[in-house]
Motif scaffolding. Structure first.
Motif: not given
Length: 179
Positions: A30-40, A138-144, A158-164
């Motif tokens: 997903d090129p639009d999504q920022l990577p997370s060093a904390f995943a996992g 990175y900024g709000v909103p951000e959801t984990y 980014g915002p949590v939409t129905q698609r997301v």
């Protein structure tokens, strides 16, 4: 004389290198999504200030055996207003949503919740942004999405939409429940 061929070859080599770098970058899932060093990895420490009379959460709440969302938001954030009904719907489905009010005026944050409702099972304020910094915000909103052991399964900026929700949040929740 030996410099002339080198100067002619150098621009195409640089161009090819940049093209290869862009091509590799576009191959991400997903090129639009920022990577997370904390995943996992374990979610960083929770360090919150009280927001009104709402129940707060802490590190032990992230490791209670249940999958949950941690949502960073602010009253001054327009996309936070857009995602709010979707967070409310997830909470009504029984998904625990924990809120972190980021660098906000407490009165305005409370007004935001009074106007739009409160989808959060527990929440607190990150007045100075220290918790956000530790989480790599990175900024709000951000959801984990956090698994029952307190590990980050997904970070969505980014915002949590129905698609997301359908494409990323639900699959991450299901993955966290089965692991």
């Amino acid at each position: 004389m030996a410099r002339f061929p080198l100067l002619m070859i150098l621009p195409p080599v640089i161009f090819a290198g940049l093209g290869a770098a862009f091509f590799i970058g576009l191959q991400r899932e997903d090129p639009d999504q920022l990577p997370s060093a904390f995943a996992g990895k374990a979610a960083p420490a929770v360090a919150l200030d009280r927001l009104g009379s709402f129940e707060m959460f802490d590190d032990t709440d992230l490791r209670d055996g249940e999958v949950k969302l941690v949502n960073f938001w602010a009253s001054w954030c327009a996309p936070c207003r857009v995602e709010h009904p979707n967070l409310t719907a997830l909470a009504e489905e029984g998904i625990t949503v924990l809120g972190v009010n980021y660098k906000d005026d407490p009165g305005k944050a409370l007004g935001f919740l009074e106007e739009l409702g409160n989808p959060y099972a527990a929440l607190g304020a990150d007045l100075e942004g220290r918790m956000a910094l530790n989480w790599g915000l990175y900024g709000v909103p951000e959801t984990y999405v956090i698994d029952g052991a307190g590990n980050i399964v997904l970070r969505f900026a980014g915002p949590v939409t129905q698609r997301v929700i359908e494409a990323q949040i639900r699959p991450a929740i299901e993955s966290a429940r089965t692991d």
